[in-house]
Design a protein around this motif. Structure first.
Motif, short mmCIF file in Angstrom:
data_model
loop_
_atom_site.label_atom_id
_atom_site.label_comp_id
_atom_site.label_asym_id
_atom_site.label_seq_id
_atom_site.Cartn_x
_atom_site.Cartn_y
_atom_site.Cartn_z
N TYR A 162 50.38 37.45 37.99
CA TYR A 162 50.11 37.56 39.43
C TYR A 162 49.85 39.02 39.82
N HIS A 163 50.61 39.95 39.24
CA HIS A 163 50.44 41.37 39.57
C HIS A 163 49.17 41.95 38.96
N CYS A 164 48.58 41.30 37.99
CA CYS A 164 47.34 41.80 37.36
C CYS A 164 46.13 41.67 38.27
N ARG A 165 46.27 40.94 39.38
CA ARG A 165 45.13 40.78 40.29
C ARG A 165 44.65 42.12 40.83
N GLU A 166 45.60 43.06 41.01
CA GLU A 166 45.24 44.37 41.55
C GLU A 166 44.33 45.14 40.60
N ALA A 167 44.54 44.96 39.27
CA ALA A 167 43.71 45.67 38.30
C ALA A 167 42.26 45.20 38.38
N ILE A 168 42.05 43.90 38.65
CA ILE A 168 40.69 43.38 38.73
C ILE A 168 39.97 43.93 39.96
N GLU A 169 40.70 44.18 41.04
CA GLU A 169 40.08 44.69 42.26
C GLU A 169 39.42 46.05 42.03
N LYS A 170 39.95 46.82 41.06
CA LYS A 170 39.41 48.15 40.79
C LYS A 170 38.20 48.11 39.85
N ALA A 171 37.97 46.96 39.20
CA ALA A 171 36.86 46.85 38.25
C ALA A 171 35.53 46.74 39.00
N ILE A 172 34.45 47.22 38.37
CA ILE A 172 33.12 47.22 38.99
C ILE A 172 32.21 46.26 38.22
N ALA A 173 31.59 45.32 38.94
CA ALA A 173 30.69 44.35 38.32
C ALA A 173 29.25 44.83 38.39
N GLU A 174 28.41 44.35 37.46
CA GLU A 174 27.00 44.75 37.43
C GLU A 174 26.16 44.01 38.44
N ASN A 175 26.58 42.77 38.80
CA ASN A 175 25.78 41.97 39.73
C ASN A 175 26.70 40.98 40.45
N VAL A 176 26.09 40.20 41.35
CA VAL A 176 26.85 39.26 42.17
C VAL A 176 27.49 38.17 41.32
N GLY A 177 26.76 37.69 40.28
CA GLY A 177 27.30 36.64 39.43
C GLY A 177 28.56 37.09 38.70
N GLN A 178 28.53 38.30 38.16
CA GLN A 178 29.72 38.81 37.48
C GLN A 178 30.87 39.05 38.46
N GLN A 179 30.52 39.51 39.66
CA GLN A 179 31.55 39.70 40.68
C GLN A 179 32.24 38.38 41.03
N GLN A 180 31.47 37.30 41.05
CA GLN A 180 32.06 35.99 41.29
C GLN A 180 33.00 35.60 40.15
N GLY A 181 32.62 35.93 38.91
CA GLY A 181 33.51 35.71 37.77
C GLY A 181 34.81 36.46 37.92
N PHE A 182 34.73 37.72 38.42
CA PHE A 182 35.95 38.49 38.70
C PHE A 182 36.86 37.74 39.67
N ARG A 183 36.25 37.25 40.77
CA ARG A 183 37.04 36.58 41.81
C ARG A 183 37.71 35.31 41.27
N ILE A 184 36.97 34.57 40.44
CA ILE A 184 37.52 33.32 39.89
C ILE A 184 38.75 33.61 39.02
N LEU A 185 38.64 34.62 38.16
CA LEU A 185 39.78 34.96 37.30
C LEU A 185 40.94 35.51 38.13
N GLN A 186 40.60 36.29 39.15
CA GLN A 186 41.64 36.86 40.01
C GLN A 186 42.44 35.75 40.70
N GLN A 187 41.75 34.73 41.18
CA GLN A 187 42.45 33.61 41.82
C GLN A 187 43.26 32.82 40.81
N ALA A 188 42.73 32.67 39.60
CA ALA A 188 43.44 31.88 38.58
C ALA A 188 44.74 32.54 38.15
N LEU A 189 44.84 33.87 38.24
CA LEU A 189 46.05 34.56 37.80
C LEU A 189 47.29 34.16 38.60
#
Length: 562
Positions: free
Chosen positions: A434-461
């Motif tokens: 649950y606390h790892c969600r903050e680390a994903i917020e600092k990551a930078i995606a190359e495009n909108v599709g990858q950013q959506q992948g970030f959000r999906i994993l962040q919610q799953a945590l």
């Protein structure tokens, strides 16, 4: 046989239905307050199995819709991989995979490209894994091991103490074997033994179908460095061993063709109790390993042109090794209670240590660096083999069904504690993820599709923590608000006693390796799911006698009591 081809979007909908069915059945077992699942026995009239083990529940769920069952099989594979790798975390991986799959399939339906979503998941996974390893608390003590085993075994206090004792005496390198006991109490026995990475040559050697193991009590052991092509070569020694009322473990370069078929048929019919495996090592290493194993077990290695060169039909009982027990799985052979001469073993061990010392004493540049390392590693491996110990954990209980269910949980607890010693620990109960969600917020995606992948994993945590809260009957918002308010990464929730505290003090501890592999396996299977566009399946032959062989059915008939 004809084929059926199914295209998207139908396959994703049906695969998701199968994933949801398996995940729903497994999620209720999550945590120390999780519920028990009742599984009907495959034989009518026999008592059902009651379990709280995630992989057992997942493997029991078979779905009539073949496409949906493929989705269920994905989760079964995830749970199986976790069980093999670290023993624990099977339910965590399934919960994560379900939420990831739901988020990804919704995103694909909304127009996001599957490959970009997958790449986003992979990048976010790397960020989370790095964050977990950086925050890990290392230097695990025996007290922590006991607490980890307590959580993984669903609060088995006495069993946790015995598992901690096993780690103290065996360490990480030596193996602990689990078996059904003969009484109510658990028992731990540490004995001399050895294990190496070669399994049975055929699954039909299995004697314990539940654990997929071949177990031999008080066996004779034949060590042979050549292939066995003719069963008649083995008949004389088989008859001598059978006259002693004992089984035989054949350690040979290979057993092929008619010789293997003959051994299997005699083994299945109960004429001879025998199991065939390959020896450890390769080339000259294999010769040394055979000699070492023969020395450990008080036998002689039957080698071609290496001292004792006998024809196989001339081998007698005096050339065979002996042990108290042999346990053979698909990937390993464990020999327990070998009866070799301790003085001879000690003498060889001292010789090997001296040889290793000579290699270490070489000056830099003396000889090949690669060759020196290879020789030194070989000597160290032989020393580990000769000085090996192994433990036996006899699982107690009131009934066979209870003991089998407990044995699965305790074995998983042992592997979980072992994982903690390797990579450290973090707060359990899903809080570390649950606390790892903050680390994903600092990551930078190359495009909108990858950013959506970030959000999906962040919610799953957050999914493992939310599932535990639901199983405990607590309020999601209240728990999450309390954890966020406390603001301490080491604070977690004891769902059984409804209290917050430092994870080391209240004993809610998760190994980092378990969490890391649970997330990795979940991301892997979901990545496969969302990038699949077509399924090709065989159209089943529904005729009554399809694939039926009366001879083989008679030879391999199941005992309904197992």
């Amino acid at each position: 046989m004809s084929k059926e081809i199914i295209y998207n979007p139908e396959i994703r909908v049906r695969l998701m239905a199968g994933i949801n069915q398996v995940a729903r059945a497994v999620a209720v077992t999550y945590g120390s307050v999780g519920s028990t699942v009742m599984i009907q026995h495959r034989t009518d009239g026999i008592m059902p199995v009651f379990t709280r083990d995630g992989v057992t529940v997942a493997n029991a769920v078979l779905i009539q819709d073949r496409i949906a069952d493929l989705g269920g099989r994905m989760l079964r594979d995830v749970a199986g991989a976790m069980s093999r790798q670290v023993g624990d975390g099977t339910t965590t991986a399934i919960v994560l995979a379900q939420v990831l799959a739901q988020g990804c399939l919704k995103s694909v339906a909304a127009g996001f490209h599957p490959m970009q979503l997958k790449k986003g998941l992979d990048v976010a996974l790397a960020v989370v894994e790095k964050n977990l390893l950086e925050r890990a608390v290392t230097g695990v003590t025996s007290d922590w091991v006991e607490k980890i085993a307590l959580v993984a075994s669903k609060n088995e206090t006495k069993a946790g103490k015995l598992l901690a004792q096993a780690f103290d005496e065996l360490g990480l390198q030596r193996e602990l074997t689990f078996l059904l006991g003969n009484g109510l109490a658990d028992e731990l026995a540490i004995v001399d033994g050895v294990q190496y990475g070669q399994g049975y040559l055929s699954p039909y050697f299995i004697t314990d179908k539940t654990r997929a193991e071949a177990v031999l009590e008080n066996p004779y052991i034949l060590f042979y460095d050549r292939e066995i092509n003719d069963l008649m070569e083995l008949v004389p020694i088989l008859e001598q061993v059978k006259a002693q009322g004992r089984p035989l473990l054949v350690v040979a370069e290979d057993v092929v063709d008619k010789a293997l078929t003959g051994l299997l048929l005699n083994h299945i019919r109960g004429i001879f109790k025998v199991v065939a495996v390959k020896p450890p090592g390769f080339g000259d290493q294999r010769i040394n390993r055979l000699k070492d194993l023969a020395l450990l077990t008080g036998g002689q290695a039957i080698l071609d042109g290496h001292g004792l060169s006998l024809r196989l039909e001339h081998v007698g009982l005096e050339q065979l090794g002996q042990a108290q027990r042999a346990v053979i799985t698909e990937s390993s052979t464990t020999i327990i209670g070998a009866v070799g001469d301790p003085a001879a073993i000690a003498q060889l061990s001292e010789t090997l240590r001296q040889e290793a010392g000579l290699i270490l004493a070489k000056r830099p540049g003396a000889g090949s660096a690669t060759g020196n390392k290879h020789d030194f590693d070989e000597l160290q491996d032989r020393l580990a083999l000769l000085s090996g110990k192994t433990g036996t954990f006899s699982v107690g209980g009131n009934t066979d069904f209870e003991m089998k269910e407990r044995m699965v949980r305790l074995e998983n607890a042992y592997l979980s504690a072992k994982a903690a010693l390797e990579e450290g620990v973090l707060p359990g109960g899903g809080v570390a993820l649950y606390h790892c969600r903050e680390a994903i917020e600092k990551a930078i995606a190359e495009n909108v599709g990858q950013q959506q992948g970030f959000r999906i994993l962040q919610q799953a945590l957050a999914a493992p923590l939310l599932t535990l809260i639901q199983n405990a009957g607590l309020n999601n918002e209240a728990v999450l608000n309390q954890l966020d308010t406390l603001g301490d990464d080491h604070i977690t929730l004891d769902t059984e006693n409804h209290r917050y505290g430092n994870f080391l003090e209240i004993g809610i501890i998760d190994p980092v390796k378990v969490m890391r592999l649970a997330l990795r396996n979940a991301v892997s299977v979901v990545g496969t799911l969302i990038t699949s566009e077509t399924v090709v399946m065989e159209v089943p032959d529904l005729s009554l006698m399809a694939g039926y062989s009366p001879e083989w059915a008679a030879a391999t008939r199941e005992d309904p009591r197992v």
